[in-house]
Motif scaffolding. Structure first.
Motif, short mmCIF file in Angstrom:
data_model
loop_
_atom_site.label_atom_id
_atom_site.label_comp_id
_atom_site.label_asym_id
_atom_site.label_seq_id
_atom_site.Cartn_x
_atom_site.Cartn_y
_atom_site.Cartn_z
N GLN A 6 30.14 40.92 41.04
CA GLN A 6 30.93 40.04 42.16
C GLN A 6 30.07 39.79 43.35
O GLN A 6 29.82 38.66 43.71
CB GLN A 6 32.43 40.57 42.27
CG GLN A 6 33.16 40.40 40.88
CD GLN A 6 34.49 41.20 41.00
OE1 GLN A 6 34.80 42.04 41.79
NE2 GLN A 6 35.47 40.38 40.52
N ASN A 7 29.61 41.07 43.82
CA ASN A 7 29.03 41.37 45.13
C ASN A 7 27.71 40.30 45.15
O ASN A 7 27.49 39.25 45.84
CB ASN A 7 28.77 42.61 45.68
CG ASN A 7 30.00 43.01 46.21
OD1 ASN A 7 30.84 42.42 46.41
ND2 ASN A 7 30.01 44.47 46.01
N ASN A 8 26.94 40.70 43.99
CA ASN A 8 25.54 39.99 43.81
C ASN A 8 25.74 38.47 43.68
O ASN A 8 25.05 37.70 43.93
CB ASN A 8 24.85 40.73 42.88
CG ASN A 8 24.53 42.18 43.05
OD1 ASN A 8 24.03 42.41 44.28
ND2 ASN A 8 24.22 43.01 41.99
N HIS A 9 26.61 38.18 42.61
CA HIS A 9 26.70 36.60 42.03
C HIS A 9 27.46 36.22 43.19
O HIS A 9 27.18 34.73 43.42
CB HIS A 9 27.42 36.62 40.99
CG HIS A 9 26.47 37.20 39.92
ND1 HIS A 9 26.23 38.44 39.40
CD2 HIS A 9 25.91 36.29 38.81
CE1 HIS A 9 25.35 38.55 38.32
NE2 HIS A 9 25.10 37.35 38.09
N LEU B 136 31.86 45.99 37.44
CA LEU B 136 32.38 44.51 37.87
C LEU B 136 32.10 44.01 39.47
O LEU B 136 31.50 43.08 39.82
CB LEU B 136 33.81 44.24 37.47
CG LEU B 136 34.34 42.79 37.75
CD1 LEU B 136 33.56 41.84 37.32
CD2 LEU B 136 35.90 42.86 37.62
N ALA B 137 32.42 45.07 40.17
CA ALA B 137 32.31 44.91 41.82
C ALA B 137 30.79 44.43 42.05
O ALA B 137 30.68 43.82 42.91
CB ALA B 137 32.76 46.19 42.52
N PHE C 104 35.47 32.08 39.13
CA PHE C 104 34.79 33.41 39.36
C PHE C 104 35.62 34.33 39.31
O PHE C 104 35.38 35.41 38.86
CB PHE C 104 34.18 33.26 40.63
CG PHE C 104 33.45 34.14 41.19
CD1 PHE C 104 31.76 34.50 40.74
CD2 PHE C 104 33.90 35.23 42.05
CE1 PHE C 104 31.01 35.60 41.31
CE2 PHE C 104 32.86 36.44 42.31
CZ PHE C 104 32.00 36.52 42.18
N SER C 105 36.80 34.32 39.98
CA SER C 105 37.57 35.44 40.11
C SER C 105 38.28 35.92 38.81
O SER C 105 38.79 37.11 38.56
CB SER C 105 38.99 35.05 40.84
OG SER C 105 39.76 33.94 40.22
N GLU C 106 38.18 35.31 37.66
CA GLU C 106 38.36 35.73 36.28
C GLU C 106 37.63 36.26 35.64
O GLU C 106 37.79 36.78 34.18
CB GLU C 106 39.32 34.38 35.53
CG GLU C 106 40.55 33.97 36.24
CD GLU C 106 41.22 32.94 35.43
OE1 GLU C 106 40.82 32.84 34.21
OE2 GLU C 106 41.95 32.04 35.96
N MET C 107 36.46 36.61 36.00
CA MET C 107 35.14 37.32 35.23
C MET C 107 35.72 38.62 35.05
O MET C 107 36.35 39.46 35.94
CB MET C 107 34.07 37.16 36.02
CG MET C 107 32.74 37.91 35.34
SD MET C 107 32.48 37.75 33.63
CE MET C 107 31.75 35.76 34.05
N ASP C 108 35.58 39.13 33.88
CA ASP C 108 35.67 40.53 33.76
C ASP C 108 34.31 41.42 33.16
O ASP C 108 33.42 40.75 32.79
CB ASP C 108 36.88 40.93 32.63
CG ASP C 108 36.50 40.41 31.26
OD1 ASP C 108 35.33 40.69 30.73
OD2 ASP C 108 37.37 39.64 30.55
N PHE C 109 34.54 42.57 33.33
CA PHE C 109 33.18 43.44 33.19
C PHE C 109 32.52 43.40 31.64
O PHE C 109 31.53 43.33 31.52
CB PHE C 109 33.05 44.90 33.62
CG PHE C 109 31.88 45.50 33.46
CD1 PHE C 109 31.01 45.14 34.64
CD2 PHE C 109 31.59 46.63 32.89
CE1 PHE C 109 29.56 45.56 34.44
CE2 PHE C 109 30.59 47.13 32.95
CZ PHE C 109 29.38 46.76 33.52
#
Length: 149
Positions: free
Chosen positions: A114-117, A110-111, A93-98
């Motif tokens: 990240q928050n929603n997912h 991206l933020a 999850f931490s490696e996802m980019d926009f």
């Protein structure tokens, strides 16, 4: 949602009779979300989705592969389109980019994604008595609409 309606729908399509499909489902967790997300798909704004690997493992569901066809249902459980998976990414999850997650068509940055997912994946994990962290793996699936009714 009504999966038997999806099976009948599948029989009406012009693919060879032995063509299989991966799944029949509606996007989202409510009829309102299903309608909204289907609208994004049909408009071409949503061309990807993400899932927690732990959900596939907990339900013993195979991870989708390129070429997989799925029937997408609307908010009433009726088939609305067929999507074909063309790319599958497995990453923390931490490696996802926009650049990648923007293909989901739902978030402005991206933020936000990240928050929603993160909250969503934590809820899913909790249902299985598991924990989802920023280091947990996700499946990011890119698709295209190959049929719409």
């Amino acid at each position: 949602m009504c999966r038997s309606t999806g099976r009948g729908f599948w029989k009406t399509l012009v693919w060879p009779s032995d063509t299989g499909y991966y799944d029949i489902f509606a996007f989202g967790a409510s009829p309102h979300q299903a309608a909204y997300l289907l609208g994004l798909i049909l408009a071409g704004d949503k061309t990807a989705t993400s899932s927690a690997v732990l959900e596939y493992e907990a339900t013993e569901t195979p991870i989708p592969e390129p070429g997989a066809l799925s029937i997408v249902l609307n908010e009433y459980g009726q088939p609305s389109c067929v999507i074909e998976t063309h790319t599958v990414h497995r990453l923390p999850f931490s490696e996802m980019d926009f650049t990648l997650c923007s293909n989901e068509g739902e978030d402005e940055n991206l933020a936000s994604w990240q928050n929603n997912h993160l909250d969503f994946f934590k809820e899913i994990a909790h249902e299985f008595g598991l924990e989802f962290t920023k280091e947990s793996e996700i499946i990011f699936e890119e698709f295209r609409v190959v049929y719409s009714s």
